[in-house]
Design an enzyme around this catalytic site. Structure first.
Site, PDB file in Angstrom:
ATOM      1  N   GLU A 273       0.829  -1.208   0.000  1.00  0.00           N
ATOM      2  CA  GLU A 273       0.000   0.000   0.000  1.00  0.00           C
ATOM      3  C   GLU A 273       0.863   1.257   0.000  1.00  0.00           C
ATOM      4  O   GLU A 273       0.563   2.226  -0.702  1.00  0.00           O
ATOM      5  CB  GLU A 273      -0.941  -0.008   1.203  1.00  0.00           C
ATOM      6  CG  GLU A 273      -2.064  -1.026   1.105  1.00  0.00           C
ATOM      7  CD  GLU A 273      -3.008  -0.749  -0.053  1.00  0.00           C
ATOM      8  OE1 GLU A 273      -3.079   0.410  -0.514  1.00  0.00           O
ATOM      9  OE2 GLU A 273      -3.668  -1.694  -0.510  1.00  0.00           O
TER      10      GLU A 273
ATOM     11  N   TYR B  15      -5.990   6.563   4.785  1.00  0.00           N
ATOM     12  CA  TYR B  15      -6.165   5.576   3.722  1.00  0.00           C
ATOM     13  C   TYR B  15      -5.416   4.279   4.026  1.00  0.00           C
ATOM     14  O   TYR B  15      -5.988   3.180   3.980  1.00  0.00           O
ATOM     15  CB  TYR B  15      -5.693   6.125   2.369  1.00  0.00           C
ATOM     16  CG  TYR B  15      -5.540   5.004   1.374  1.00  0.00           C
ATOM     17  CD1 TYR B  15      -6.656   4.471   0.746  1.00  0.00           C
ATOM     18  CD2 TYR B  15      -4.292   4.420   1.133  1.00  0.00           C
ATOM     19  CE1 TYR B  15      -6.542   3.389  -0.112  1.00  0.00           C
ATOM     20  CE2 TYR B  15      -4.171   3.340   0.279  1.00  0.00           C
ATOM     21  CZ  TYR B  15      -5.298   2.830  -0.341  1.00  0.00           C
ATOM     22  OH  TYR B  15      -5.173   1.747  -1.164  1.00  0.00           O
TER      23      TYR B  15
ATOM     24  N   ASP C  16      -9.535   5.683  -2.060  1.00  0.00           N
ATOM     25  CA  ASP C  16      -8.480   6.369  -2.809  1.00  0.00           C
ATOM     26  C   ASP C  16      -9.135   7.122  -3.965  1.00  0.00           C
ATOM     27  O   ASP C  16     -10.363   7.203  -4.069  1.00  0.00           O
ATOM     28  CB  ASP C  16      -7.416   5.394  -3.287  1.00  0.00           C
ATOM     29  CG  ASP C  16      -7.911   4.449  -4.384  1.00  0.00           C
ATOM     30  OD1 ASP C  16      -9.135   4.411  -4.656  1.00  0.00           O
ATOM     31  OD2 ASP C  16      -7.073   3.743  -4.978  1.00  0.00           O
TER      32      ASP C  16
ATOM     33  N   CYS D 265     -13.473   2.279 -14.733  1.00  0.00           N
ATOM     34  CA  CYS D 265     -14.035   3.615 -14.492  1.00  0.00           C
ATOM     35  C   CYS D 265     -12.895   4.615 -14.314  1.00  0.00           C
ATOM     36  O   CYS D 265     -12.747   5.259 -13.274  1.00  0.00           O
ATOM     37  CB  CYS D 265     -14.951   3.593 -13.268  1.00  0.00           C
ATOM     38  SG  CYS D 265     -15.960   5.088 -13.062  1.00  0.00           S
TER      39      CYS D 265
ATOM     40  N   CYS E 290     -17.417   2.270 -20.205  1.00  0.00           N
ATOM     41  CA  CYS E 290     -18.749   2.033 -19.637  1.00  0.00           C
ATOM     42  C   CYS E 290     -19.383   0.761 -20.190  1.00  0.00           C
ATOM     43  O   CYS E 290     -20.165   0.096 -19.493  1.00  0.00           O
ATOM     44  CB  CYS E 290     -19.647   3.233 -19.894  1.00  0.00           C
ATOM     45  SG  CYS E 290     -19.082   4.752 -19.074  1.00  0.00           S
TER      46      CYS E 290
ATOM     47  N   CYS F 298     -18.497  -2.006 -17.914  1.00  0.00           N
ATOM     48  CA  CYS F 298     -18.639  -1.757 -16.479  1.00  0.00           C
ATOM     49  C   CYS F 298     -19.833  -2.514 -15.904  1.00  0.00           C
ATOM     50  O   CYS F 298     -20.947  -2.421 -16.439  1.00  0.00           O
ATOM     51  CB  CYS F 298     -18.811  -0.263 -16.223  1.00  0.00           C
ATOM     52  SG  CYS F 298     -18.964   0.150 -14.466  1.00  0.00           S
TER      53      CYS F 298
ATOM     54  N   CYS G 266     -25.548   3.133 -12.813  1.00  0.00           N
ATOM     55  CA  CYS G 266     -24.685   4.299 -12.608  1.00  0.00           C
ATOM     56  C   CYS G 266     -25.454   5.585 -12.887  1.00  0.00           C
ATOM     57  O   CYS G 266     -25.969   5.798 -14.005  1.00  0.00           O
ATOM     58  CB  CYS G 266     -23.471   4.208 -13.533  1.00  0.00           C
ATOM     59  SG  CYS G 266     -22.369   5.643 -13.451  1.00  0.00           S
TER      60      CYS G 266
END
Length: 290
Positions: free
Chosen positions: A38, A121, A139, A194, A201, A204, A210
């Site tokens: 991370e 985070y 994030d 995305c 899209c 997705c 959405c």
């Protein structure tokens, strides 16, 4: 059915079939391995992180292994990942985990945030991805997915806020393991599908749910964030200096560092900043890693 239920289910099902094969997602990866991944992945593409992460985990499989080394070794092994202060923060966190937590990365948000250099985070990412807890992990990618799918906005603004954490948390299933999977899935969807400037899209899993897609609005012209110049900046010159010092076994004289950049003022400012940040040490023989 609530809005959160289909979104979490859809992204989790998509993630099960489309998640990238990353080494820190492999079964048996320790919380330390997740923490290292991370910190390394902040502002750095995963393709650059993976080989360095593997080297670190082979060399320093536990926090105590890294804590036993000088900070300069962490900086040297950081290589060209950029933002080398992250190496200092990881080393400091390793010292704290080894000394204060019996060499085990803690599993509470409060204890994680108390580690040097570990913020909102990263603490939540480790708690969710390593300890399989229910926490919003937010994030830039997650904020963008939530802004589009839920709020109907093309972008999420410049910085993570408490409202972003609340909005993401409402999407998570109550079950901790399912929530941890959904958190990873939201992040992966933002990274692969995305995206900021070229969302796919048609591929997705949230296209039918959405809010932004339903509006049929195009993205605003130009990037949502102005690209940052790199070449010739202080950060660029700092990197050039660090590259010389990483390759040196002995202190490097100032005259040798003078060759890395032609502007004396910028070069001196970069070197002074590195010393002030603890990334470089000045001694009688010149400059070296700590």
């Amino acid at each position: 059915m609530s809005q959160s239920a289909p979104i979490a289910r859809l992204v989790s099902d998509w993630f099960a079939a489309n998640a990238r094969d990353l080494p820190w997602r492999e079964p048996g990866t320790t919380a330390w391995g997740v923490l290292v991944s991370e910190v390394m992945s902040q502002q750095t593409p995963v393709r650059r992180v993976e080989p360095v992460w593997r080297e670190w985990m082979e060399r320093w499989p536990t926090p105590a292994d890294l804590a036993a080394e000088p900070t300069g070794e962490a900086i040297r092994a950081w290589g060209r990942l950029g933002y080398p202060r992250r190496a200092l923060r990881l080393h400091a966190a390793a010292v704290a985990v080894a000394g204060d937590h019996d060499n085990v990365v803690p599993d509470t948000i409060a204890a994680l945030e108390a580690l040097p250099g570990i913020g909102t985070y990263t603490a939540r990412a480790v708690a969710a991805f390593a300890h399989r807890q229910r926490h919003p992990v937010v994030d830039t990618n997650v904020r963008r997915v939530v802004a589009r799918a839920v709020a109907g906005n093309p972008d999420a603004g410049m910085a993570t806020t408490a409202a972003d954490l609340r909005a993401t948390e409402t999407l998570l299933p109550d079950d901790a393991e399912a929530a941890a999977v959904a958190s990873a899935a939201l992040m992966e969807l933002g990274a692969l599908i995305c995206t900021a400037r070229a969302p796919v899209c048609a591929r997705c899993p949230l296209a039918d749910d959405c809010a932004w897609h339903a509006k049929g609005e195009a993205l605003p012209e130009g990037p949502s964030r102005k690209p940052q110049k790199y070449t010739g900046t202080d950060r660029h010159v700092r990197g050039l200096i660090m590259a010389v010092l990483r390759e040196a076994d002995d202190p490097v004289a100032r005259v040798a560092l003078d060759t890395v950049w032609h502007e004396p003022d910028r070069r001196e400012r970069a070197l002074t900043g590195l010393v002030a940040d603890g990334l470089v040490v000045e001694g009688a023989g010149g400059f070296r890693l700590p």
